[in-house]
Design a protein around this motif. Structure first.
Motif, short mmCIF file in Angstrom:
data_model
loop_
_atom_site.label_atom_id
_atom_site.label_comp_id
_atom_site.label_asym_id
_atom_site.label_seq_id
_atom_site.Cartn_x
_atom_site.Cartn_y
_atom_site.Cartn_z
N TRP A 1 0.84 -1.21 0.00
CA TRP A 1 0.00 0.00 0.00
C TRP A 1 0.87 1.26 0.00
CZ3 TRP A 1 -3.69 -1.49 4.65
CH2 TRP A 1 -4.43 -2.62 4.27
N ARG A 2 1.87 1.23 0.88
CA ARG A 2 2.73 2.41 1.00
C ARG A 2 3.51 2.65 -0.30
NH1 ARG A 2 6.01 2.35 6.44
NH2 ARG A 2 5.85 4.61 6.29
N GLY A 3 3.96 1.55 -0.91
CA GLY A 3 4.67 1.66 -2.20
C GLY A 3 3.78 2.31 -3.25
N TRP A 4 2.54 1.88 -3.28
CA TRP A 4 1.57 2.41 -4.24
C TRP A 4 1.34 3.91 -3.98
CZ3 TRP A 4 -3.51 4.35 -3.54
CH2 TRP A 4 -4.26 4.48 -4.71
N GLU A 5 1.22 4.25 -2.73
CA GLU A 5 1.02 5.67 -2.38
C GLU A 5 2.25 6.50 -2.71
OE1 GLU A 5 -0.26 5.94 1.75
OE2 GLU A 5 -2.32 6.27 1.09
N LYS A 6 3.44 5.93 -2.48
CA LYS A 6 4.68 6.67 -2.76
C LYS A 6 4.82 7.01 -4.23
CE LYS A 6 7.72 5.66 1.10
NZ LYS A 6 8.05 4.34 1.66
N GLU A 7 4.23 6.20 -5.08
CA GLU A 7 4.27 6.48 -6.52
C GLU A 7 3.32 7.62 -6.88
OE1 GLU A 7 3.66 2.87 -8.84
OE2 GLU A 7 4.86 1.77 -7.36
N GLY A 8 2.66 8.14 -5.87
CA GLY A 8 1.77 9.28 -6.09
C GLY A 8 0.46 8.92 -6.75
N LYS A 9 0.06 7.67 -6.61
CA LYS A 9 -1.14 7.23 -7.32
C LYS A 9 -2.44 7.51 -6.58
CE LYS A 9 1.03 3.90 -10.30
NZ LYS A 9 1.49 2.53 -10.46
N GLY A 10 -2.33 7.77 -5.30
CA GLY A 10 -3.57 8.05 -4.56
C GLY A 10 -3.43 7.83 -3.07
N THR A 11 -4.58 7.80 -2.44
CA THR A 11 -4.63 7.67 -0.98
C THR A 11 -5.40 6.42 -0.59
OG1 THR A 11 -4.66 10.07 -0.77
CG2 THR A 11 -5.44 8.83 1.14
N ILE A 12 -4.91 5.76 0.42
CA ILE A 12 -5.63 4.60 0.95
C ILE A 12 -6.26 4.99 2.29
CG2 ILE A 12 -5.35 2.26 1.88
CD1 ILE A 12 -3.16 1.89 -0.29
N VAL A 13 -7.54 4.71 2.38
CA VAL A 13 -8.27 5.00 3.62
C VAL A 13 -8.63 3.66 4.26
CG1 VAL A 13 -10.27 6.18 4.62
CG2 VAL A 13 -9.26 7.04 2.48
N VAL A 14 -8.15 3.44 5.45
CA VAL A 14 -8.44 2.17 6.13
C VAL A 14 -9.42 2.43 7.26
CG1 VAL A 14 -7.46 0.16 7.29
CG2 VAL A 14 -6.08 1.40 5.61
N ILE A 15 -10.55 1.72 7.23
CA ILE A 15 -11.57 1.90 8.27
C ILE A 15 -11.59 0.65 9.14
CG2 ILE A 15 -13.99 2.41 8.76
CD1 ILE A 15 -14.28 3.44 5.90
N GLY A 16 -11.49 0.86 10.43
CA GLY A 16 -11.50 -0.28 11.35
C GLY A 16 -12.54 -0.13 12.43
N ASN A 17 -13.20 -1.23 12.74
CA ASN A 17 -14.13 -1.24 13.88
C ASN A 17 -13.29 -1.58 15.11
OD1 ASN A 17 -16.22 -1.58 15.67
ND2 ASN A 17 -16.92 -3.50 14.78
N ASP A 18 -13.31 -0.71 16.07
CA ASP A 18 -12.48 -0.92 17.26
C ASP A 18 -13.10 -2.00 18.14
OD1 ASP A 18 -10.83 -0.88 19.37
OD2 ASP A 18 -11.13 1.22 19.90
#
Lengths: 186, 145
Positions: B83-100
Motif C-alpha cells: 500500500w505504501r509503495g503504491w502511495e509513494k508512486e503518487g497514485k492516490g490515498t488509501i483509507v483504512v476503516i476499522g471497527n475498534d
C-alpha cells in the motif's frame, strides 16, 4: 437546548447531568426527572433508591415521573419552562423493544418502528428550555455474534448518531470528566 | 494513508463518504470486509486501486489473514508495504476503516481473544504509518494525527 450525555457505567453521567440541569435554573423553572428504569432485582431497586435520595436531598423539588415506555405521552404536560432530565436511553430502548418479547430480533419492521418512535418522541422534548438525555456507551464490544446484541447495539448506535447530529451539546463522560464532543461547556 | 477507527455503528462509513465527497460521480475503489465473500488477495492488487481506495472492515481482513497464515504478521507487513509503495508512486490515498473491537470484555474464546489482540497490534501499526488518523464518535471526528 438539547444536551446528550453518554459514557460507561458508573462514569458519573447521572450526577453530572443533575448538577448541569440545576445550573440552568431560571425564574419559573420546573425540574422534571423522567426515569425509564424498571427494577428487576434488589440491586437495581437500591440503585434507583440512591438516585431518588440524591434528588430528594438537592435544594430544589424534582418532579419525578416513571415512564418506562411511550415517553411521548408526557409531552403534553411539559412546557417551555421545564428543565427535563431523561435517564436513560438504553433502558428506554430495551423496554420498547421487549414489549414484543424477543420477536423484535427477527422483525426488521418492528425495529425500524421502534427507532422512529423513540426518535420522534425524544424530539417532542426539545421544546423544553433544557432537555438532557443520558445514555450509555455500549458500542465497544467486539462480540457481535449474538443476533440480539448485534441488533440492539446497531439500533442504539444509529440513535446516538442521529441524536448527536441534532444535539446542541454532546458530552462524552470519562470517569467523571465531561468532554464536550459538540458544543461548548461553560 | 488515512486511518479511521471507531466503535460499531458510529457512522464511520458515512463520515468517510462525506469527507472524501464520494458521491456517484467520484471514482474510487471500495473494499468491504463485511461482504459475504472477501478475498485478501484483492488488497494486494494495487493495479486495481483508484485515486481514493477505501478498505472498510479491516478487522475482518485481519481475521482472515490470521486464520490462513501461520506467519500472518509477515503477510500483514508485506500488505501494508504494498500500500505504501503504491502511495509513494503518487497514485492516490488509501483509507483504512476499522471497527475498534479492542475495548470489550476479554473474550472467553481463544480465537476471538487472539483476533482482538491482533487488531490492537495492526491498528497501532497502521496509525504509526498513517499520515492522518481520526476516531469517529457518533458521526463526529476527533483527529489524533
Amino acid at each position: 437546548m438539547f444536551t446528550f450525555i453518554t459514557g460507561g457505567v458508573r462514569s458519573g453521567k447521572s450526577s453530572w447531568a443533575e448538577r448541569y440541569v440545576l445550573k440552568q435554573r431560571k425564574k419559573g423553572s420546573r425540574f422534571v426527572y423522567i426515569a425509564t428504569s424498571q427494577p428487576t432485582d434488589e440491586e437495581m431497586k437500591h440503585r434507583i433508591f440512591l438516585h431518588q435520595k440524591r434528588r430528594e436531598q438537592s435544594d430544589v423539588d424534582w418532579l419525578t415521573i416513571e415512564q418506562p415506555t411511550d415517553i411521548g405521552k408526557l409531552s403534553k404536560t411539559l412546557t417551555s419552562n421545564d428543565l427535563v432530565l431523561l435517564d436513560c436511553l438504553t433502558t428506554l430502548l430495551t423496554n420498547e423493544l421487549f414489549k414484543k418479547n424477543e420477536d423484535w430480533v427477527e422483525d426488521p419492521l418492528y425495529r425500524r418502528f421502534v427507532f422512529e418512535k423513540i426518535w420522534n418522541e425524544l424530539m417532542l422534548f426539545t421544546k423544553c428550555a433544557q432537555f438532557v438525555l443520558v445514555s450509555n456507551e455500549v458500542c465497544w464490544e467486539g462480540a457481535l455474534r449474538s443476533k440480539l446484541v448485534y441488533h440492539y447495539i446497531r439500533l442504539l448506535g444509529h440513535l446516538h448518531q442521529r441524536i448527536v447530529e441534532r444535539a446542541d451539546l454532546a458530552i462524552r463522560m470519562e470517569f467523571g470528566v465531561p468532554i464536550a464532543m459538540k458544543g461548548e461547556l461553560e | 494513508m488515512h486511518v479511521v477507527v471507531g466503535g460499531a455503528f458510529n457512522g464511520k462509513r458515512k463520515w468517510v463518504k462525506k469527507f472524501y465527497a464520494l458521491d456517484d460521480t467520484a471514482s474510487y475503489q471500495w473494499f468491504c470486509g463485511y461482504d459475504e465473500q472477501i478475498h485478501i488477495a484483492d488488497l494486494f492488487h494495487t493495479k486495481q486501486f483508484e485515486k481514493i481506495t477505501i478498505i472498510e472492515g479491516i478487522e475482518q481482513y485481519i481475521f482472515q489473514i490470521m486464520n490462513q497464515f501461520a506467519e500472518w504478521r509477515n503477510y500483514w507487513d508485506m500488505m501494508v508495504e504494498a500500500w505504501r509503495g503504491w502511495e509513494k508512486e503518487g497514485k492516490g490515498t488509501i483509507v483504512v476503516i476499522g471497527n475498534d473491537i479492542t475495548k470489550g470484555i476479554v473474550p472467553v474464546d481463544q480465537q476471538e481473544r487472539l483476533w482482538r489482540d491482533a487488531c490492537g497490534f495492526c491498528f497501532q501499526d497502521l496509525v504509526k504509518k498513517a499520515d492522518r488518523f481520526d476516531i469517529i464518535w457518533y458521526g463526529l471526528n476527533e483527529r489524533l494525527k
